[in-house]
Design a protein around this motif. Structure first.
Motif, mmCIF file in Angstrom:
data_model
loop_
_atom_site.group_PDB
_atom_site.id
_atom_site.type_symbol
_atom_site.label_atom_id
_atom_site.label_comp_id
_atom_site.label_asym_id
_atom_site.label_seq_id
_atom_site.Cartn_x
_atom_site.Cartn_y
_atom_site.Cartn_z
ATOM 1 N N ALA A 28 0.830 -1.211 0.000
ATOM 2 C CA ALA A 28 0.000 0.000 0.000
ATOM 3 C C ALA A 28 0.861 1.257 0.000
ATOM 4 N N HIS A 29 2.074 1.162 0.535
ATOM 5 C CA HIS A 29 2.948 2.329 0.634
ATOM 6 C C HIS A 29 3.644 2.661 -0.682
ATOM 7 N N THR A 30 3.620 1.753 -1.658
ATOM 8 C CA THR A 30 4.259 2.028 -2.955
ATOM 9 C C THR A 30 3.273 1.986 -4.118
ATOM 10 N N LEU A 31 2.076 1.479 -3.893
ATOM 11 C CA LEU A 31 1.108 1.285 -4.973
ATOM 12 C C LEU A 31 0.741 2.599 -5.663
ATOM 13 N N HIS A 32 0.912 3.700 -4.958
ATOM 14 C CA HIS A 32 0.587 5.009 -5.545
ATOM 15 C C HIS A 32 1.449 5.311 -6.771
ATOM 16 N N ARG A 33 2.635 4.718 -6.858
ATOM 17 C CA ARG A 33 3.489 4.957 -8.026
ATOM 18 C C ARG A 33 2.793 4.482 -9.308
ATOM 19 N N VAL A 34 2.171 3.320 -9.222
ATOM 20 C CA VAL A 34 1.454 2.796 -10.385
ATOM 21 C C VAL A 34 0.259 3.689 -10.696
ATOM 22 N N VAL A 101 -0.242 -5.687 -19.679
ATOM 23 C CA VAL A 101 0.992 -5.019 -19.273
ATOM 24 C C VAL A 101 1.130 -5.211 -17.767
ATOM 25 N N ASN A 102 2.126 -5.966 -17.352
ATOM 26 C CA ASN A 102 2.351 -6.210 -15.934
ATOM 27 C C ASN A 102 3.218 -5.100 -15.355
ATOM 28 N N LEU A 103 2.624 -4.264 -14.514
ATOM 29 C CA LEU A 103 3.363 -3.191 -13.844
ATOM 30 C C LEU A 103 3.315 -3.463 -12.355
ATOM 31 N N ASP A 104 4.467 -3.833 -11.791
ATOM 32 C CA ASP A 104 4.517 -4.248 -10.394
ATOM 33 C C ASP A 104 4.155 -3.118 -9.444
ATOM 34 N N SER A 105 3.777 -3.512 -8.235
ATOM 35 C CA SER A 105 3.194 -2.575 -7.284
ATOM 36 C C SER A 105 4.193 -1.613 -6.658
ATOM 37 N N ASP A 106 5.469 -1.741 -6.986
ATOM 38 C CA ASP A 106 6.463 -0.813 -6.447
ATOM 39 C C ASP A 106 7.192 -0.053 -7.548
#
Length: 316
Positions: A28-34, A101-106
């Motif tokens: 949850a702390h990095t998902l905002h990047r996506v 398109v696989n974009l990882d959560s970080d």
């Protein structure tokens, strides 16, 4: 013209060009990047599919907030902690985009990422597109520096084994894949809380049948977080079924590249029996999983080393 995939005996119409798929576990702390990357995209025909792999943080609440305000559709699915490979199979099954398109959560991507993917795909003559799996590109770090090796040509049509062994191109790469091809090549349906399933199990086989187009365009922004790699000290505590399958795949599908990278295949043979012993697979089962005489002979010649490595792992 939109393709019509068959899922669970029901024809589903593709609604978008892309399904951006993000598997996540306590990110949850990095998902905002996506999310911020997708908000900035210059190409708008996409959906965001989030598969929560049993997170215990506030991921679900965060996604619910974004679903209320995002300028693009967000679909959310929660599964028990089963691994990225199970999430990948689910995403391929339910995707409403012609490409995944696989974009990882970080991680993140540049604003023009989807637009450029579409442009590169359109450069392939329509009559030839059914032969390709998708587009692969480069990655950059947060400072804009290219990560890993460039491709010797751009564009270049090839497959994973050629890239890895003959051309010896290494480093993070990224891409889009046809959804129908991903459905044709699912990950093994093997589950376990400590299981790691290397993606090479799929890409090795998939790109042999459907080559990819490789381009020297850095579209993904890769964040280095100290990835948790399996080490000698951790072999005994990991669920190594995925590593057995990965080395088995290397021996079964890539052995024709042996003389380009003999050391790699020697390690694969030793680690195949090493992982198999950790899994408790009988030796007969291990050797029968190899499909060629050459692969079996190489496995047999490295079996003593596999035993030594396995024994040393169990004494850590």
């Amino acid at each position: 013209m939109h393709l019509q995939p068959q899922v669970d005996n029901e024809v589903i119409q593709f609604r978008y060009t892309f399904t951006v798929f993000t598997p996540t576990y306590n990110r949850a702390h990095t998902l905002h990047r996506v999310y911020e990357s997708l908000c900035a995209q210059t190409y708008q025909s996409f959906e965001w599919l989030i598969v929560n792999d049993g997170s215990t943080d506030h991921t679900e609440q965060l996604v619910q907030q974004w679903q209320q305000s995002a300028p693009f559709p967000i679909r959310y699915h929660r599964q028990e902690n089963s691994g990225k490979h199970i999430a990948y199979n689910y995403a391929a099954k339910v995707a409403l985009g012609e490409f995944v398109v696989n974009l990882d959560s970080d991680d993140a991507c540049v604003p023009e990422a989807l637009e450029r993917f579409q442009d590169y795909w359109n450069q392939i003559p329509p009559a030839q597109r059914s032969k390709y799996s998708g587009i692969d590109c480069l990655c950059q770090d947060t400072e804009g520096k290219i990560i890993g090796d460039r491709f010797p040509q751009s564009p270049m049509d090839s497959h994973v084994a050629e890239i890895r062994y003959r051309l010896r191109i290494s480093g993070e790469k990224w891409g889009m894949q046809r959804t129908d091809v991903l459905r044709e090549f699912p990950f093994p349906d093997v589950q376990g809380r400590r299981l790691e399933m290397p993606e090479s199990i799929v890409w090795t086989r998939l790109t042999r049948q459907y080559p990819a187009r490789y381009v020297n365009d850095a579209l993904r922004i890769y964040y280095t977080n100290g990835a948790d790699q399996i080490t000698r000290a951790r072999w005994a505590e990991k669920d190594t079924r995925g590593f057995f399958l990965s080395n088995q795949t290397t021996l079964n599908y890539d052995l024709d590249y042996f003389w380009y990278a003999p050391r790699t295949f020697i390690k694969a043979a030793a680690n195949c029996s090493r992982a198999g012993l950790h899994c408790g697979y009988p030796l007969r089962q291990q050797v029968n999983s190899l499909t060629s005489i050459s692969a079996r002979l190489l496995w047999l010649s490295l079996l003593p080393l596999g035993f030594v490595l396995w024994f040393r792992d169990t004494r850590q």
